[in-house]
Design a protein around this motif. Structure first.
Motif, mmCIF file in Angstrom:
data_model
loop_
_atom_site.group_PDB
_atom_site.id
_atom_site.type_symbol
_atom_site.label_atom_id
_atom_site.label_comp_id
_atom_site.label_asym_id
_atom_site.label_seq_id
_atom_site.Cartn_x
_atom_site.Cartn_y
_atom_site.Cartn_z
ATOM 1 N N SER A 1 -1.483 -48.683 2.715
ATOM 2 C CA SER A 1 -2.134 -49.695 1.766
ATOM 3 C C SER A 1 -2.660 -50.667 2.648
ATOM 4 O O SER A 1 -4.156 -51.183 2.473
ATOM 5 N N ARG B 1 -1.541 -52.529 -3.279
ATOM 6 C CA ARG B 1 -0.403 -53.488 -2.924
ATOM 7 C C ARG B 1 0.257 -53.123 -1.668
ATOM 8 O O ARG B 1 0.614 -52.151 -1.360
ATOM 9 N N THR C 1 3.907 -48.215 -2.319
ATOM 10 C CA THR C 1 3.055 -47.612 -3.318
ATOM 11 C C THR C 1 3.850 -46.066 -3.925
ATOM 12 O O THR C 1 4.225 -45.477 -3.107
ATOM 13 N N ASP D 1 -5.275 -44.335 -1.612
ATOM 14 C CA ASP D 1 -4.033 -44.839 -1.188
ATOM 15 C C ASP D 1 -2.881 -44.062 -1.981
ATOM 16 O O ASP D 1 -2.753 -43.873 -2.968
HETATM 17 MG MG LIG Z 1 1.281 -48.171 0.316
#
Ligand SMILES: [Mg+2]
Ligand SMILES: Nc1nc2c(ncn2[C@@H]2O[C@H](COP(=O)(O)OP(=O)(O)OP(=O)(O)O)[C@@H](O)[C@H]2O)c(=O)[nH]1
Length: 508
Positions: free
Chosen positions: A57, A70, A78, A115
């Motif tokens: 991320s 995030r 995530t 992501d």
């Molecule tokens: Mg992540």
């Protein structure tokens, strides 16, 4: 390099021969490629794949230059895939990828950055999502944490299986800021060696999402890939190569195959089909016909009482072989099983290179063909014209025989007349002489003796002919049995072998 079309052909060949579960992954991959080629083919989807906390991320944020993903200290962070879409759009593609979280970024349309959740945390659902998307995206970025870059999960499940995907994968060692220069060099060369051991190009990029080191290089690399718009095709080619390789490993050649030789099978089938019996009947029938045509007329009719061996086998008629059934005795169980085992021996040695599953499917298919071959033997015999042909000279001799008999009868009549005149004490006319004997006596004796002699001499010729005719019949019958075996056994077997060889040429 195997192309998609060839792989499809290989699957079509393998369809009936390999268990469904072995070909299902390849079929699914081909279907995926098909769909992907239709949905926004000019976009390039790049996914971050790696362990939890490796900085996927953070890298996305660094690449994008904004906090879109995030990042947190809690692990895992995530839990759902997120797409960063440059230039907007891409809905159909993201729907297809089943990605709901989307962030639009200004820029040229083309690149979509993903992501993804981690591959190794306690939340196993994360791995499933990543696994699914790793199969569907165009480019993979393996994000490795210097502290756990050699962890088994990412290597065994997410790097090694993509050994054919070097062109569309980038290995990154993140958190480079945490390592001293020497240690970083060491880690990079270690990762590089690991990748090379799978057959991947060994180039590894060092990055730091924190300091921004290496980010520009990575971004340039990804932009380069996206602008070429060739990643999707390259990914497809890599998937095809991988699927072909997997199929090849599943169907390794296991032995040495022998070329198809049906010589012994033809011999065995000829025995079962009764070729000898028919040949003997042809010979017997010829002798019988010869005797009936040219034997001494007085005893000639005796020949007609003897049954015609060809007629007994129903081989004396001119009818379509489709309709005719011979009255040949059916092959004995022993003859039939000898033929079957001979056929299976041929199948066995021709298929000895095949892996067991494939071989079993060929043996099964050939089983039906072998039964058809056995069942078709009678027709193979019935289709051969073995009827007896009477040469013209037979008729001539036949007439000559009648003439000689007539001469004998005339002579006998004449002698009878002489005897009657003598009996009635009438004056006897002088008998004309044929040399030392009177003509009527010469006619009787000559007619009878010559007739007998002619009959005997002609039968010698007839027997010679019978032998020749029988030989020709054997050849014709054997040819017909050979043709039947070629049509019902050899051709299907060769087709099976050709399919196998074609398949191996594609995946081998
Ligand atoms: Mg992540
Ligand atoms: N020192 C350093 N820390 C980093 C770097 N990249 C990420 N981090 C830190 O590593 C931790 C994890 O980062 P994330 O980006 O959330 O990692 P992730 O791979 O997305 O993790 P999951 O979402 O759980 O799979 C965070 O505390 C980041 O600040 C880096 O390059 N250097």
């Amino acid at each position: 390099m195997v192309n998609e079309q060839q792989l499809r052909r290989a699957i079509a060949i393998a369809e009936e021969r390999l268990p469904e579960e072995l070909i299902r992954p390849t079929k699914a991959a081909l279907e995926r490629l098909d769909e992907r080629a239709r949905i926004e083919p000019d976009r390039t989807v790049v996914a971050m794949v790696g362990a939890t906390g490796s900085g996927k991320s953070s890298l996305v944020n660094a690449l994008v230059g904004a906090d879109v993903a995030r990042v947190a200290a809690t692990r895992p962070t995530t839990s759902r895939a997120k797409a960063i879409v440059f230039g907007g759009g891409g809905e159909a593609l993201l729907d297809w990828l089943e990605i709901g979280e989307r962030v639009e970024m200004p820029g040229e349309q083309g690149l979509i950055l993903l992501d993804l959740p981690d591959v190794d945390s306690v939340v196993t659902a994360h791995k499933a999502v990543t696994r699914r998307l790793a199969e569907a995206v165009d480019v993979l970025v393996w994000v490795l944490d210097p502290e756990k870059y050699a962890d088994a999960v990412i290597h065994q499940e997410f790097i090694a299986p993509f050994a054919t995907h070097g062109e569309v994968a980038v290995a990154v060692v993140n958190k480079a800021d945490r390592l001293a220069e020497d240690d970083l060099a060491h880690v990079l060369s270690d990762v590089s060696a690991l990748c090379a051991s799978y057959g991947l190009p060994g180039e590894v990029l060092p990055t730091s999402a924190r300091t921004g080191d290496g980010i520009a290089e990575l971004r340039a690399r990804l932009d380069g890939i996206a602008s070429q718009r060739s990643a999707r095709a390259a990914r497809a080619a890599a998937d095809v190569a991988r699927a072909a390789r997997a199929l090849g490993e599943l169907t390794e050649v296991v032995g040495h195959e022998t070329p198809v030789d049906t010589g012994a099978l033809v011999a065995s089938a000829s025995r079962a089909a009764g070729v000898d019996l028919v040949t003997r009947a042809v010979s017997g029938s010829t002798v019988r016909a010869g005797r009936a045509a040219m034997g001494w007329p007085v005893t000639r009719w005796l020949a007609r009482f003897r049954p015609d061996p060809l007629k007994r086998l129903h081989l004396d008629r001119d009818v379509s072989p489709e309709l005719v059934r011979t009255s040949l005795p059916a092959p004995t169980p022993i003859q039939e099983s000898a033929m079957r085992s001979e056929a299976f021996r041929v199948v066995d040695s021709a298929t000895s290179g095949m892996p067991q599953v494939w071989r079993s499917s060929v043996v099964n298919a050939m089983d039906t063909h072998i039964e058809e071959t056995v069942a078709g033997l009678d027709r193979a015999i019935a289709s051969v014209d073995v009827r007896i042909r009477k040469p013209k000279w037979w008729t001539l001799i036949s007439w000559l025989q009648w003439l000689l008999l007539a001469a004998a009868i005339v002579g006998a009549g004449w002698l009878g007349l002489v005897w009657l005149l003598d009996y009635l004490k009438m004056p006897e006319p002088d008998l004309p002489m044929a040399g030392p004997i009177p003509w009527p006596t010469a006619l009787v004796l000559g007619g009878l003796l010559l007739g007998l002699l002619l009959g005997i001499v002609c039968m010698v010729f007839v027997r010679v002919r019978a032998k020749r005719v029988a030989k020709r019949a054997t050849r014709k019958l054997t040819d017909s049995v050979t043709a039947a075996i070629r049509e019902r056994f050899e051709t299907p077997l060769n087709a099976e072998l050709a399919d196998w060889h074609e398949f191996r040429a594609i995946v081998g």
